[in-house]
Design a protein around this motif. Structure first.
Motif, mmCIF file in Angstrom:
data_model
loop_
_atom_site.group_PDB
_atom_site.id
_atom_site.type_symbol
_atom_site.label_atom_id
_atom_site.label_comp_id
_atom_site.label_asym_id
_atom_site.label_seq_id
_atom_site.Cartn_x
_atom_site.Cartn_y
_atom_site.Cartn_z
ATOM 1 N N SER A 86 0.606 -1.344 -0.111
ATOM 2 C CA SER A 86 -0.056 -0.050 0.004
ATOM 3 C C SER A 86 0.750 1.347 0.008
ATOM 4 O O SER A 86 0.524 2.331 -0.740
ATOM 5 C CB SER A 86 -1.143 -0.174 1.120
ATOM 6 N N ILE A 87 2.022 1.290 0.592
ATOM 7 C CA ILE A 87 2.789 2.676 0.819
ATOM 8 C C ILE A 87 3.506 2.602 -0.600
ATOM 9 O O ILE A 87 3.908 3.678 -0.932
ATOM 10 C CB ILE A 87 3.702 2.429 1.906
ATOM 11 N N VAL A 88 4.017 1.380 -0.872
ATOM 12 C CA VAL A 88 4.601 1.550 -2.211
ATOM 13 C C VAL A 88 4.091 1.977 -3.548
ATOM 14 O O VAL A 88 4.356 2.697 -4.136
ATOM 15 C CB VAL A 88 5.382 0.218 -2.786
ATOM 16 N N ARG A 89 2.642 1.348 -3.518
ATOM 17 C CA ARG A 89 1.812 2.011 -4.572
ATOM 18 C C ARG A 89 1.378 3.306 -4.370
ATOM 19 O O ARG A 89 1.174 3.955 -5.222
ATOM 20 C CB ARG A 89 0.725 1.063 -4.357
ATOM 21 N N TRP A 90 1.337 3.838 -3.205
ATOM 22 C CA TRP A 90 0.780 5.209 -2.877
ATOM 23 C C TRP A 90 1.940 5.997 -3.546
ATOM 24 O O TRP A 90 1.793 7.112 -4.312
ATOM 25 C CB TRP A 90 0.675 5.664 -1.377
ATOM 26 N N ALA A 91 3.377 5.870 -3.324
ATOM 27 C CA ALA A 91 4.199 6.685 -3.918
ATOM 28 C C ALA A 91 4.597 6.450 -4.991
ATOM 29 O O ALA A 91 4.733 7.517 -5.861
ATOM 30 C CB ALA A 91 5.718 6.024 -3.046
ATOM 31 N N ARG A 92 4.109 5.401 -5.804
ATOM 32 C CA ARG A 92 4.342 4.999 -7.048
ATOM 33 C C ARG A 92 3.477 6.058 -7.929
ATOM 34 O O ARG A 92 3.762 6.673 -8.950
ATOM 35 C CB ARG A 92 4.694 3.855 -7.684
ATOM 36 N N ILE A 93 2.177 6.169 -7.463
ATOM 37 C CA ILE A 93 1.015 6.698 -8.088
ATOM 38 C C ILE A 93 1.439 8.373 -7.835
ATOM 39 O O ILE A 93 1.248 9.319 -8.660
ATOM 40 C CB ILE A 93 -0.251 6.323 -7.566
ATOM 41 N N GLU A 94 1.684 8.776 -6.685
ATOM 42 C CA GLU A 94 1.919 10.139 -6.452
ATOM 43 C C GLU A 94 3.056 10.582 -7.178
ATOM 44 O O GLU A 94 3.023 11.685 -7.842
ATOM 45 C CB GLU A 94 2.571 10.337 -4.942
ATOM 46 N N ARG A 95 4.364 9.755 -7.453
ATOM 47 C CA ARG A 95 5.472 10.336 -8.189
ATOM 48 C C ARG A 95 4.730 10.400 -9.768
ATOM 49 O O ARG A 95 5.229 11.242 -10.230
ATOM 50 C CB ARG A 95 6.571 9.549 -8.098
ATOM 51 N N ALA A 96 4.145 9.229 -10.338
ATOM 52 C CA ALA A 96 3.543 9.330 -11.668
ATOM 53 C C ALA A 96 2.709 10.497 -11.767
ATOM 54 O O ALA A 96 3.021 11.003 -13.062
ATOM 55 C CB ALA A 96 2.899 7.926 -12.020
ATOM 56 N N MET A 97 2.097 10.781 -11.055
ATOM 57 C CA MET A 97 1.014 12.145 -11.196
ATOM 58 C C MET A 97 1.868 13.434 -11.313
ATOM 59 O O MET A 97 1.366 14.255 -11.980
ATOM 60 C CB MET A 97 0.000 12.177 -10.032
ATOM 61 N N ARG A 98 2.875 13.513 -10.416
ATOM 62 C CA ARG A 98 3.768 14.668 -10.256
ATOM 63 C C ARG A 98 4.480 14.688 -11.633
ATOM 64 O O ARG A 98 4.889 15.687 -11.942
ATOM 65 C CB ARG A 98 4.683 14.726 -9.306
ATOM 66 N N LEU A 99 4.814 13.770 -12.234
ATOM 67 C CA LEU A 99 5.700 13.677 -13.403
ATOM 68 C C LEU A 99 4.923 13.624 -14.690
ATOM 69 O O LEU A 99 5.347 13.557 -15.914
ATOM 70 C CB LEU A 99 6.583 12.421 -13.521
ATOM 71 N N GLY A 100 3.531 13.554 -14.606
ATOM 72 C CA GLY A 100 2.834 13.245 -15.686
ATOM 73 C C GLY A 100 2.854 12.133 -16.483
ATOM 74 O O GLY A 100 2.600 11.943 -17.694
ATOM 75 N N GLN A 101 3.179 10.850 -15.767
ATOM 76 C CA GLN A 101 3.278 9.431 -16.617
ATOM 77 C C GLN A 101 2.031 8.853 -16.431
ATOM 78 O O GLN A 101 1.086 9.150 -15.549
ATOM 79 C CB GLN A 101 4.475 8.841 -15.878
ATOM 80 N N GLN A 102 1.988 7.736 -17.120
ATOM 81 C CA GLN A 102 0.984 6.654 -16.759
ATOM 82 C C GLN A 102 1.179 6.178 -15.437
ATOM 83 O O GLN A 102 2.239 5.914 -14.879
ATOM 84 C CB GLN A 102 1.231 5.838 -17.828
ATOM 85 N N LEU A 103 -0.009 5.770 -14.854
ATOM 86 C CA LEU A 103 0.058 5.160 -13.724
ATOM 87 C C LEU A 103 0.327 3.619 -13.809
ATOM 88 O O LEU A 103 0.198 3.189 -14.661
ATOM 89 C CB LEU A 103 -1.434 5.276 -12.975
ATOM 90 N N PRO A 104 1.009 3.358 -12.599
ATOM 91 C CA PRO A 104 1.370 1.798 -12.521
ATOM 92 C C PRO A 104 0.301 0.795 -12.664
ATOM 93 O O PRO A 104 -0.899 1.233 -12.327
ATOM 94 C CB PRO A 104 2.152 1.931 -11.222
ATOM 95 N N SER A 105 0.420 -0.214 -13.079
ATOM 96 C CA SER A 105 -0.352 -1.266 -13.179
ATOM 97 C C SER A 105 -0.839 -1.607 -11.900
ATOM 98 O O SER A 105 -0.304 -1.401 -10.779
ATOM 99 C CB SER A 105 0.353 -2.553 -13.875
ATOM 100 N N PHE A 106 -1.963 -2.621 -11.844
ATOM 101 C CA PHE A 106 -2.621 -3.060 -10.490
ATOM 102 C C PHE A 106 -2.321 -4.521 -10.243
ATOM 103 O O PHE A 106 -3.364 -5.221 -9.924
ATOM 104 C CB PHE A 106 -4.004 -2.679 -10.559
ATOM 105 N N ALA A 107 -1.064 -4.744 -10.615
ATOM 106 C CA ALA A 107 -0.625 -6.269 -10.370
ATOM 107 C C ALA A 107 -0.924 -6.826 -8.890
ATOM 108 O O ALA A 107 -1.319 -8.065 -8.504
ATOM 109 C CB ALA A 107 0.576 -6.518 -10.586
#
Length: 129
Positions: A86-107
């Protein structure tokens, strides 16, 4: 009154983890708050799984001791994994939003669902005997 400026809480140099907050631009607060709510939902899920492990231990269900121990260990590991994810996913999504990248997959959701199916089958088989 003092002339000292209050530190800006939104200053990227003061927010942690810096690898999340430093790059890119501040996203719309609604998206960041939705990301935080999703993190909290995953944390509640981890707590629920952990509560299930405690209940199985307390109620001594299923009767087969080795199977009960195995399911309890699996549930505890799943809860820990869910909390970490949950914390890793939160950080990856927050970073992707900040960089304007695609959101990570939901594996992670598929892993959680698969593990719960296996645990459910083990419990179902054990209760049949």
């Amino acid at each position: 009154m003092t002339d000292v400026e209050e530190p800006n809480a939104s200053d990227p140099d003061r927010r942690r983890p810096q690898w999340v907050y430093r790059p890119g631009h501040e996203p719309d607060p609604r998206y960041s708050l939705a990301n935080e709510r999703t993190f909290l939902a995953w944390a509640r899920t981890a707590l629920g799984i952990l509560a299930g492990a405690v209940a199985l231990h307390s109620l001594e269900v299923p009767r087969l001791g080795w199977l009960r121990s195995s399911v309890i260990v699996l549930l505890v590991l799943l809860a820990v994994g869910c909390a970490v994810m949950s914390i890793v996913r939160w950080a990856r999504i927050e970073r992707a939003m900040r960089l304007g990248q695609q959101l990570p997959s939901f594996a992670a959701g598929f892993v959680l669902a698969g593990a719960l199916v296996v645990i459910g089958i083990l419990l179902g088989v054990s209760l049949a005997f």
